[in-house]
Design a protein around this motif. Structure first.
Motif, mmCIF file in Angstrom:
data_model
loop_
_atom_site.group_PDB
_atom_site.id
_atom_site.type_symbol
_atom_site.label_atom_id
_atom_site.label_comp_id
_atom_site.label_asym_id
_atom_site.label_seq_id
_atom_site.Cartn_x
_atom_site.Cartn_y
_atom_site.Cartn_z
ATOM 1 N N LEU A 45 36.826 43.551 24.398
ATOM 2 C CA LEU A 45 37.770 43.433 25.507
ATOM 3 C C LEU A 45 38.793 42.342 25.211
ATOM 4 C CD1 LEU A 45 35.405 43.626 28.614
ATOM 5 C CD2 LEU A 45 36.823 45.453 27.675
ATOM 6 N N SER A 46 40.023 42.565 25.596
ATOM 7 C CA SER A 46 41.068 41.569 25.358
ATOM 8 C C SER A 46 40.841 40.345 26.239
ATOM 9 C CB SER A 46 42.446 42.156 25.661
ATOM 10 O OG SER A 46 42.606 42.351 27.058
ATOM 11 N N PRO A 47 41.255 39.160 25.797
ATOM 12 C CA PRO A 47 41.121 37.947 26.622
ATOM 13 C C PRO A 47 41.775 38.097 27.990
ATOM 14 C CG PRO A 47 41.648 37.349 24.373
ATOM 15 C CD PRO A 47 41.759 38.841 24.446
ATOM 16 N N ARG A 48 42.890 38.794 28.047
ATOM 17 C CA ARG A 48 43.580 38.984 29.327
ATOM 18 C C ARG A 48 42.730 39.808 30.283
ATOM 19 N NH1 ARG A 48 49.670 41.576 30.111
ATOM 20 N NH2 ARG A 48 49.744 41.351 32.386
ATOM 21 N N LEU A 49 42.125 40.874 29.775
ATOM 22 C CA LEU A 49 41.263 41.701 30.608
ATOM 23 C C LEU A 49 40.019 40.937 31.017
ATOM 24 C CD1 LEU A 49 40.733 44.427 31.928
ATOM 25 C CD2 LEU A 49 39.763 45.232 29.764
ATOM 26 N N TRP A 50 39.449 40.159 30.100
ATOM 27 C CA TRP A 50 38.298 39.300 30.434
ATOM 28 C C TRP A 50 38.602 38.431 31.636
ATOM 29 C CZ3 TRP A 50 35.323 36.458 26.008
ATOM 30 C CH2 TRP A 50 34.625 37.398 25.234
ATOM 31 N N ARG A 51 39.732 37.732 31.580
ATOM 32 C CA ARG A 51 40.075 36.786 32.656
ATOM 33 C C ARG A 51 40.222 37.504 33.993
ATOM 34 N NH1 ARG A 51 43.220 34.576 28.432
ATOM 35 N NH2 ARG A 51 45.078 35.711 29.135
ATOM 36 N N ARG A 52 40.869 38.656 33.968
ATOM 37 C CA ARG A 52 41.074 39.393 35.227
ATOM 38 C C ARG A 52 39.742 39.883 35.796
ATOM 39 N NH1 ARG A 52 41.821 44.732 36.334
ATOM 40 N NH2 ARG A 52 42.429 45.349 34.220
ATOM 41 N N LEU A 53 38.888 40.432 34.960
ATOM 42 C CA LEU A 53 37.601 40.937 35.431
ATOM 43 C C LEU A 53 36.710 39.799 35.927
ATOM 44 C CD1 LEU A 53 36.873 43.580 32.647
ATOM 45 C CD2 LEU A 53 37.685 44.003 34.975
ATOM 46 N N ALA A 54 36.727 38.678 35.226
ATOM 47 C CA ALA A 54 35.920 37.534 35.653
ATOM 48 C C ALA A 54 36.385 37.022 37.011
ATOM 49 C CB ALA A 54 35.984 36.421 34.607
ATOM 50 N N HIS A 55 37.694 37.003 37.220
ATOM 51 C CA HIS A 55 38.264 36.567 38.502
ATOM 52 C C HIS A 55 37.841 37.519 39.622
ATOM 53 C CE1 HIS A 55 41.339 34.740 41.147
ATOM 54 N NE2 HIS A 55 41.498 35.976 41.590
ATOM 55 N N GLU A 56 37.923 38.816 39.366
ATOM 56 C CA GLU A 56 37.545 39.801 40.377
ATOM 57 C C GLU A 56 36.048 39.711 40.691
ATOM 58 O OE1 GLU A 56 38.722 43.589 38.871
ATOM 59 O OE2 GLU A 56 40.867 43.164 39.011
ATOM 60 N N PHE A 57 35.234 39.547 39.647
ATOM 61 C CA PHE A 57 33.788 39.489 39.857
ATOM 62 C C PHE A 57 33.399 38.242 40.650
ATOM 63 C CE2 PHE A 57 29.410 38.529 38.890
ATOM 64 C CZ PHE A 57 28.794 39.761 38.920
ATOM 65 N N ALA A 58 34.099 37.135 40.420
ATOM 66 C CA ALA A 58 33.770 35.892 41.118
ATOM 67 C C ALA A 58 33.886 36.067 42.634
ATOM 68 C CB ALA A 58 34.683 34.761 40.645
ATOM 69 N N SER A 59 34.851 36.855 43.090
ATOM 70 C CA SER A 59 34.994 37.104 44.525
ATOM 71 C C SER A 59 33.829 37.921 45.057
ATOM 72 C CB SER A 59 36.314 37.826 44.800
ATOM 73 O OG SER A 59 37.417 36.993 44.509
ATOM 74 N N VAL A 60 33.402 38.927 44.283
ATOM 75 C CA VAL A 60 32.241 39.734 44.680
ATOM 76 C C VAL A 60 30.986 38.858 44.714
ATOM 77 C CG1 VAL A 60 30.770 41.672 44.010
ATOM 78 C CG2 VAL A 60 33.254 41.837 43.729
ATOM 79 N N GLU A 61 30.834 38.041 43.704
ATOM 80 C CA GLU A 61 29.667 37.166 43.606
ATOM 81 C C GLU A 61 29.604 36.191 44.779
ATOM 82 O OE1 GLU A 61 27.569 34.522 40.048
ATOM 83 O OE2 GLU A 61 29.672 35.088 39.920
ATOM 84 N N ALA A 62 30.757 35.679 45.178
ATOM 85 C CA ALA A 62 30.799 34.715 46.277
ATOM 86 C C ALA A 62 30.358 35.325 47.597
ATOM 87 C CB ALA A 62 32.208 34.138 46.411
#
Length: 286
Positions: free
Chosen positions: A108-125
């Motif tokens: 996965l590209s670093p850009r896609l990593w960052r976006r997915l991690a950001h989205e997942f953090a909201s779900v996790e919260a």
């Protein structure tokens, strides 16, 4: 307004992530069934569990009667978001499919990593606890490496004990994991379950520097297979059967198992997973 709410959730996630529990075990120990039942039981009690599937084949969706979603591996092609991987049932059980090999994650590209991690953090919260259906650690050790808590699932079968010991040895020797919760599945009674735990504890005590904690057992119950045929959790379809009562009791106790190897604050689960996968790939040269 939605952007503001998302920002507030992310700030909360950065400061306080829910505990994660990774369930591991040998083939035939019933790990996937058990973790799905615990998640369903927590949801039925008003909790907000996030069930994370790392196994291929949409096993959790099939067991819980939920529609199949995309997988984490598919995002490299679709360039979609975390929502494509999520599905929820009518009483609040959230399932997210993170199935992907370590190689697929590293591509996965670093850009896609960052976006997915950001989205997942909201779900996790928005979740109270993460329940992780781990892949085989020989194929992909990262999910078990990074979870706050490890739950080793054993059955009375001799192969289960052998495979369980091998998992303990590798996680301790290669990834510095020291604390393991031991849960015995499909035992005929309490005495058989205790005997299984005692055998593992005796061998591990002689050869490994680990701490094993008995957390309970689930009795052998043919009703579990019947509920799988119906594609409904046992705790929902047959709430009064022996296995369902055991799942419910274990789910009530699960928050008390939280005792991570490290007390330092951690990153969001997905962010930690991606970073660890990359680090392990760099170390092995793969």
């Amino acid at each position: 307004m939605s952007d503001q709410a998302s920002s507030l959730r992310l700030q909360r996630a950065q400061a306080d992530y829910p505990p994660s529990f990774a369930f591991i075990g040998g083939e035939g120990s019933g790990v996937s069934t058990l973790v799905g039942e615990l998640a369903a039981s927590l949801a039925l009690r008003g909790g907000r569990p996030l069930l994370i599937e790392h196994q291929p084949g949409h096993q959790q969706a099939r067991r819980l009667g939920l529609p199949a979603t995309g997988t984490f591996a598919s995002l490299a092609i679709s360039l979609g978001g975390i929502n494509e991987l999520m599905v929820a049932n009518r009483y609040g059980l959230n399932l997210i499919n993170l199935a992907a090999s370590s190689e697929e994650r590293t591509r996965l590209s670093p850009r896609l990593w960052r976006r997915l991690a950001h989205e997942f953090a909201s779900v996790e919260a928005d979740s109270s606890v993460l329940l992780i259906d781990c892949p085989n650690i020989s194929d992909d050790p990262a999910p078990a490496c990074i979870a706050d808590n490890l739950v080793l699932v054993l059955s009375p079968d001799a192969d289960s004990l052998t495979q369980g010991y091998a998992s303990l040895k590798r996680l301790a020797a290669d990834y510095a994991r020291r604390r393991f919760n031991i849960l015995v599945n499909r035992a005929q009674d309490f005495e058989e379950a205790q005997a299984v735990f005692n055998r593992l504890n005796s061998v591990a005590g002689d050869y490994l520097s680990v701490a094993l904690r008995w957390v309970g057992f689930v009795p052998a119950d043919s009703t579990v297979r019947k509920s799988q045929t119906l594609r409904r959790p046992t705790v929902e379809a047959f709430a009064e059967c022996e296995a369902a009562l055991a799942y419910s009791q274990l789910a009530d106790m699960l928050p008390r198992w939280h005792a991570p190897d490290q007390s330092a604050p951690r990153n969001s689960y997905l962010e930690h997973l991606l970073m660890t996968t990359k680090s392990l790939a760099d170390l092995t040269g793969s």
